[in-house]
Design a protein around this motif. Structure first.
Motif, short mmCIF file in Angstrom:
data_model
loop_
_atom_site.label_atom_id
_atom_site.label_comp_id
_atom_site.label_asym_id
_atom_site.label_seq_id
_atom_site.Cartn_x
_atom_site.Cartn_y
_atom_site.Cartn_z
N MET A 29 0.84 -1.20 0.00
CA MET A 29 0.00 0.00 0.00
C MET A 29 0.88 1.26 0.00
O MET A 29 0.91 2.02 -0.94
CB MET A 29 -0.88 -0.02 1.25
CG MET A 29 -1.95 1.03 1.25
SD MET A 29 -2.78 1.09 2.85
CE MET A 29 -3.61 -0.49 2.92
N LEU A 30 1.66 1.42 1.02
CA LEU A 30 2.47 2.62 1.10
C LEU A 30 3.90 2.25 0.75
O LEU A 30 4.77 2.11 1.61
CB LEU A 30 2.42 3.19 2.51
CG LEU A 30 1.42 4.29 2.72
CD1 LEU A 30 1.44 4.71 4.15
CD2 LEU A 30 1.72 5.47 1.80
N VAL A 73 6.91 3.94 2.33
CA VAL A 73 7.23 3.65 3.73
C VAL A 73 8.02 2.36 3.80
O VAL A 73 9.03 2.25 4.49
CB VAL A 73 5.94 3.50 4.57
CG1 VAL A 73 6.29 3.04 5.96
CG2 VAL A 73 5.19 4.79 4.60
N LYS A 74 7.57 1.40 3.05
CA LYS A 74 8.16 0.07 3.09
C LYS A 74 9.65 0.07 2.82
O LYS A 74 10.44 -0.46 3.56
CB LYS A 74 7.48 -0.79 2.02
CG LYS A 74 6.04 -1.00 2.30
CD LYS A 74 5.81 -2.43 2.52
CE LYS A 74 4.66 -2.64 3.43
NZ LYS A 74 3.87 -3.79 3.00
N ALA A 115 11.65 2.47 2.74
CA ALA A 115 12.45 3.42 3.50
C ALA A 115 13.23 2.74 4.61
O ALA A 115 14.34 3.13 4.94
CB ALA A 115 11.54 4.50 4.09
N THR A 116 12.62 1.72 5.17
CA THR A 116 13.25 1.11 6.35
C THR A 116 14.48 0.31 5.98
O THR A 116 15.30 0.02 6.85
CB THR A 116 12.26 0.20 7.06
OG1 THR A 116 11.85 -0.81 6.14
CG2 THR A 116 11.06 0.97 7.51
N HIS A 169 12.22 7.84 -2.35
CA HIS A 169 10.96 8.08 -1.66
C HIS A 169 10.95 9.43 -0.96
O HIS A 169 10.31 9.62 0.06
CB HIS A 169 10.66 6.94 -0.68
CG HIS A 169 10.67 5.64 -1.36
ND1 HIS A 169 9.87 5.38 -2.45
CD2 HIS A 169 11.39 4.51 -1.18
CE1 HIS A 169 10.09 4.16 -2.88
NE2 HIS A 169 11.02 3.62 -2.14
N LEU A 211 10.22 5.31 11.01
CA LEU A 211 9.84 4.74 9.71
C LEU A 211 9.62 3.23 9.82
O LEU A 211 8.73 2.68 9.18
CB LEU A 211 10.92 5.05 8.67
CG LEU A 211 10.88 6.48 8.13
CD1 LEU A 211 12.12 6.78 7.32
CD2 LEU A 211 9.63 6.69 7.29
N VAL A 212 10.45 2.58 10.66
CA VAL A 212 10.28 1.14 10.84
C VAL A 212 8.92 0.85 11.48
O VAL A 212 8.17 -0.03 11.05
CB VAL A 212 11.43 0.57 11.70
CG1 VAL A 212 11.19 -0.90 12.00
CG2 VAL A 212 12.75 0.77 11.00
N GLU A 251 6.22 1.33 9.02
CA GLU A 251 6.12 0.22 8.08
C GLU A 251 5.27 -0.91 8.65
O GLU A 251 4.42 -1.47 7.97
CB GLU A 251 7.51 -0.31 7.73
CG GLU A 251 7.43 -1.47 6.76
CD GLU A 251 8.80 -2.04 6.41
OE1 GLU A 251 9.80 -1.34 6.65
OE2 GLU A 251 8.86 -3.16 5.90
N SER A 254 1.74 0.07 8.58
CA SER A 254 1.28 0.03 7.20
C SER A 254 0.98 -1.42 6.78
O SER A 254 0.01 -1.68 6.07
CB SER A 254 2.37 0.65 6.32
OG SER A 254 2.11 0.43 4.97
N GLU A 283 -2.59 -2.94 5.54
CA GLU A 283 -2.75 -3.70 4.32
C GLU A 283 -3.47 -5.01 4.60
O GLU A 283 -4.38 -5.42 3.86
CB GLU A 283 -1.37 -3.99 3.73
CG GLU A 283 -1.28 -3.90 2.24
CD GLU A 283 0.16 -3.90 1.80
OE1 GLU A 283 0.53 -4.83 1.08
OE2 GLU A 283 0.90 -2.98 2.21
N ARG A 317 8.56 13.96 6.43
CA ARG A 317 8.06 12.82 5.70
C ARG A 317 7.33 11.85 6.62
O ARG A 317 6.26 11.32 6.26
CB ARG A 317 9.22 12.10 5.01
CG ARG A 317 8.79 11.25 3.85
CD ARG A 317 9.84 11.26 2.77
NE ARG A 317 11.03 10.58 3.22
CZ ARG A 317 11.17 9.24 3.23
NH1 ARG A 317 10.18 8.49 2.80
NH2 ARG A 317 12.27 8.69 3.63
#
Lengths: 352, 352, 352, 352, 352
Positions: free
Chosen positions: A1-2, A5-6, A8-9, A97, E183-184, E187, E190, E194, E261
């Motif tokens: 979905m995002l 975000v995914k 980025a980690t 991103h 961010l982790v 994720e 997120s 999903e 962000r």
């Protein structure tokens, strides 16, 4: 979905300035295309090694070096070295991103914007980075996007304004192409919405709800990709940076106007979508009401009648009515009377 | 649905400043009307060629050149050339999906505003562009709109203020007419809303929901067309441009007040509409509740009774009650007792 | 519904500054009341002709000229002429659908505010205009409003502050009376809301929903009438106009505080109302749930039982159970068992 | 509901500066408590007459005069006279429905803040006014609130910072106590919310909805009482008034931080509450769905079966099936087949 | 639910600057870790007594003193004394429910930020405080968080930038690690979202609603913890404090970009979540509609038929139809006709 975000980690915890490509692999290999031109001449080549591009840095002509595909970190690093770009900037180029932004460095401007494509009704967001120097423009794309092709064609065929002006105008022309692309994507979403509205008027189903939900998501992602561009362009216009020539400013103002229009259109579409949701719920409620009215009508008329006929289905030895000659007809009279009263009642309540 | 998004893409990818008409064809041919006046004299003509208008550029009189219909790009281009207008401005004039805006150029002001018309209960948005010079005013309309006629009539018949003052006052008078038109459109929408409210109180149907939805859309489009005008007028008032005379400022402030009033009224209508939606949903829910109460009442009273009479409809050889002399009357007693208890129960729950 | 939108269009298309009364006729005839005073003396008269008032313009005393009823345009025009008021101001006075505003002119301040009255639970909005000069105050009311009477009484009976201070203090005193009136109206609406809340807790009906809807509308109109006053008073305080004496400023700040409090209270009432709507919908949903539970309970217990007794109502020649001596009692046993199982099931689901 | 709106109208129409107590009587009589101290000495007394307090105005020590109960207007008026306080300030002190505010006067600061208490789960809002001079602090409370007691105890027992510093620090200490009190009230509301959430997960009823509604109201009132305090403290910090010593500023900044935290917590609670409402509605909808599924299951299986057995309950002379030897068993077969098909169908729809 | 509200009240009423640990005990004992380094040398030790750390205050090397566990107030107090930290700062360090903030003191900067961890799908918020001096950095953690370990590892192994630069860069590196951690966590949330979306498309249950509600709460808490960090970093960048070297600024700008962000992503997730809620409600409504249609279909077809067969189940002596030879077949014909009409009717309504 995002997606952003995914990915980025993956990078979380690394030392800043470490170059890692964070994104989906979209190309076989990284391609370096050089377009070098002035009003009279045009030179195109595909560079083998990034070091070959260094000589374009201070050439008198406008040099556009387009990097397609970011998987080959070494290429980006070498190019960055050749043009004197800060490691954090290179990191941002590879880390696809980012949100749209403008960074003002000593000898160049660094710009990140988002390109939108539609694939199978899904909005695909890709990052394009610009490094604008006095005589050069570096562009970094995740993969081949058709959006730059029209500008390239104009450089090749047209000796007009684009060939006369400098790298800042080229940057403008590319941004303009990107923003025009937004409008094309918006048109498609607007078509989908129109289609959904028709579907809703005729016969809304669960699938309609799912498509409404899908559209909501597309608009949220789109807004996120476009919204910060407003501030980027505004900063560019307001601060009058020496790398941006005066004659380019009206054109940038034009892109800025378009961007505002795009953002407003996204917002309008979201408002319309929220109206559609409202309408969808009204429709579903109305249909439930209609269904229940039918059920209630039938049940309310026939359940009491069934009770009446049930009475005379009893097997008591002694039930005087059963012996009456007109008994059966009498029951029919009662049945018709009860049904008639019910019908009148429902008429009054405007159910019939 | 979103007409301006749709057409906008036709132009995507063209070089900036390329003149293409982006809109729906509304007139047979482009008409050029010249109205040239001062306090004593008035000269009206329909110009054959745009070049004929050039002589009005620096004439001492106020020259209003009204272009109706924008299909004939050559006319607009020639006129633009004659009055020294920037190509990007001409592009914006032809591209009729701009948002209202003000651009300050060296010798003229460029203004885009939106004219609203109602056709068969649908709000039609058309673009009108103004180019205001010291002694001339160019206006560009997509098609013939009646909104300028009243001002023209005033110029013709009245030797008052409009004939004494300069081109900026003429521009004001036209804007004033446009904003007054907004109020007329708002009145119609307000009538529709009032009608819907009555319908809702009496008997809301699916059609009511559809009309509420339609009205929501109209207001979204209307707001989009009017909202930016606020900033345009505010900028005009705040910056005190030399082309705007001091004596015109109070009048502009008046239009500004009206615009704010229009915007606030649109917002009020939207709040009222959202209240109507709320009310619609309450009404639908209440009706469902009422329907279900009727069903429950009938079913709850008669289903157990039907069960009871069903028992004595069984054909068992050995059922002592059937032989009893008062059996039948006993069952009636039970039936009445059960029904009575039910009625009391529903009374207590305030369902009867 | 939106009275001020409706009437506004009557004027659309007229030349600016043309004086037309735009509003509902509320008085038989236009009344001119003159109250002229200083600390020691007080002079009251009803002026026959507006020209008679001219002599009060520069008198050393404070002169309050109150115009009640705006149908007689000639009176307003003549008065405007006598006191040197701009035609656009006179137009705004007659056009009673302005939003509250402050205009600073050379020799006077022009203020528009809204007076609220409650008539049969409906909020009536009327316009009051103030023209404040150095030694005079002109007030223009649509019709007789009781709101100024208390101030007039204070002038008549009390030789205190109001008689010692100047016209600006008089203007303050009148505005203070208007804002205090807002609080009275708010109190009534607050009572209505409290009553609705009680109704909702006891037994919400369709009528409750309609009254909630009515209240929503009242608050929307009220907010619209009061909100801009905030900015008006703020501008008055911030700019320290010479016509406003230093000693009056703390009093104006007090009215400003009250206005903010009124606006906040309107907003609080709207938040509470939105909470009530939420609560209303919860209640309706809960009641539907309760209704459906009753129906489901009864139907689920008795429909299978009716089926069972239906079986032994069949007339087959060969049905062994019917011959059994204990058959009938066996069926009863089955019925009770099934009913028992159902009851246990519903108990577990906490429906009983 | 809106207590402060209600009482406000009592005063409407009075001359400004007329002293009237607008509030609920909370004390038997007005009490005047004087606490006069410096680092070494402490003097406490209950003043009989307000005039007795005048000598504390310019004493070198810090003098805290606490007025508890505002019914006795004469006391407030006399005290105001003795300390040179503006009549409008006195009016605001007595009119206990102000919003929190800061007024800067020549020799003193005037501060209004709100004290919150919980009584039987209801938030009680009371007004506390501070008049801070160079060497004195006047505090006016509606009734006895325990919130000041901790500060008083610290003055009595602790020769620390509070005894060394000046009146501004005392004002800070009292405000700090008030803001700390907000956190206690918030904790209770947070407990109520947690309890409601548990109730919602287990078994939501109409009572849950009512408690959610009650909590919404509490938070609206609380926000209204606290929100303006932010601006008050911000103004105090920003303007660096001479009455506030430099060494007190870090402490005021601390209260400011707490206030922001309180406001944010109220907002977070409101967001959580809105989430709870959403969840409540989901739960109610789900339960309705479950109920309807049970009903539909039972009705859909047994209504057709009842029809089938009804057929063979008919008394026609000529019904061949009735004569068949296996007729009865055949009907049972049909019944089981129909029921089986139904069960399979519902299994597929995942209803069983 | 709101942990930080809860604990906050424990301290209410205490004198400001009184050191009390307000939080949950997370460690056995307070640990003091000293990491002292420059480009060539690295010194690590676990300090026994806080006084031992004083010598690092003005050492030429960068000294990082990390305090893990805040229960031992004496340690914090002694350390605060050794490094000259204001009592209110120490109070804020121990009171772990601050919102993120920046305080500029004479010789040091005080920063509070929030660390997020996920434990069993619940977001855990912990406070980390930074005291940044010229040559030292003190960090205070509630308990051991893995988030600092990566930075420590880099100091140990890498003689790169982190070893060459000063304490401000160390502070940046730690903040960068904290923001990367956000961010982790995002994720993971997120992913949960999903998963919920898939569940919703397949088969939404009450459990889905509960998980949606849980996610809403997580995002509210997360936003609350992150949002103020934006302002903290912005203030740090804008004011160019002497303790922050020029060369560190681009890195801080990078963290700032990341923070924006993160905040935008939290907001996007909330918008998506609100879309999911909408979709959930649509789905539930649609399913109710489907259920009711099945019920209505069955009931509407079979209830009238049951009535018909009920008629001929009556036991009247005189019922002519019963005698007819084709009576039974006639009833079947009627039954089939009625059922056929019903089916046609429902086909037309698109229910079948």
């Amino acid at each position: 979905m995002l997606k952003d975000v995914k990915k980025a980690t993956e990078k979380a915890g690394l030392s800043p300035g470490s170059l890692v490509f964070v994104g989906e692999r979209k190309t076989e290999r990284t391609r370096l295309r050089v377009i070098d031109y002035n009003e009279r001449e045009l030179w195109e080549e595909e560079a083998k090694r990034p070091e070959d591009c260094a000589r374009f840095k201070d050439s008198a002509t406008v040099s556009w070096i387009d990097v397609e595909g970011l998987e080959d970190i070494a290429v980006v690093e070498a190019l960055g070295g050749a043009f004197g770009i800060h490691p954090l900037v290179l990191e941002d180029i590879l880390h696809v991103h980012q949100r749209p932004k403008l960074e003002i460095h000593d000898n160049y401007l660094f710009l990140v914007i988002k390109v939108l494509e539609l694939e199978d009704h899904a909005v695909i967001v890709e990052q394009v980075s610009f490094v604008l120097g006095e005589r050069f423009l570096l562009t970094f794309q995740e993969g081949p996007t058709p959006v730059f092709d029209a500008v390239l064609a104009r450089i090749r065929t047209d000796r007009g304004r684009i060939r006369r002006m400098r790298a800042d105008y080229l940057a403008y022309a590319l941004m303009d192409a990107v923003v025009d692309r937004y409008l094309v994507v918006l048109e498609r979403l607007s078509d989908v919405m129109e289609h959904l509205e028709d579907e809703l008027l005729e016969r809304p189903t669960q699938a309609t709800a799912e498509r409404l939900h899908e559209l909501t998501k597309q608009l949220i992602f789109m807004r996120r990709a476009i919204w910060p561009l407003r501030d980027v362009l505004n900063a560019l216009l307001r601060d009058e940076h020496p790398l941006i020539e005066k004659s380019t400013l009206p054109f940038l103002r034009d892109v800025y106007d378009h961007t505002i229009r795009v953002v407003e259109t996204v917002d309008t579409l979201r408002e319309l979508l929220s109206g559609l949701f409202n309408h969808y719920h009204s429709t579903i409620s109305n249909r439930l009401n209609e269904t229940m009215k039918v059920l209630t009508l039938i049940a309310t008329i026939f359940i009491p009648l069934t009770f009446i006929v049930g009475i005379y289905g009893m097997n008591f030895k002694h039930m005087p009515e059963l012996e009456w000659h007109w008994g059966y007809y009498g029951v029919w009279a009662v049945i018709l009377a009860v049904a008639g009263v019910m019908v009148v009642y429902f008429r009054r309540r405007q159910w019939l």
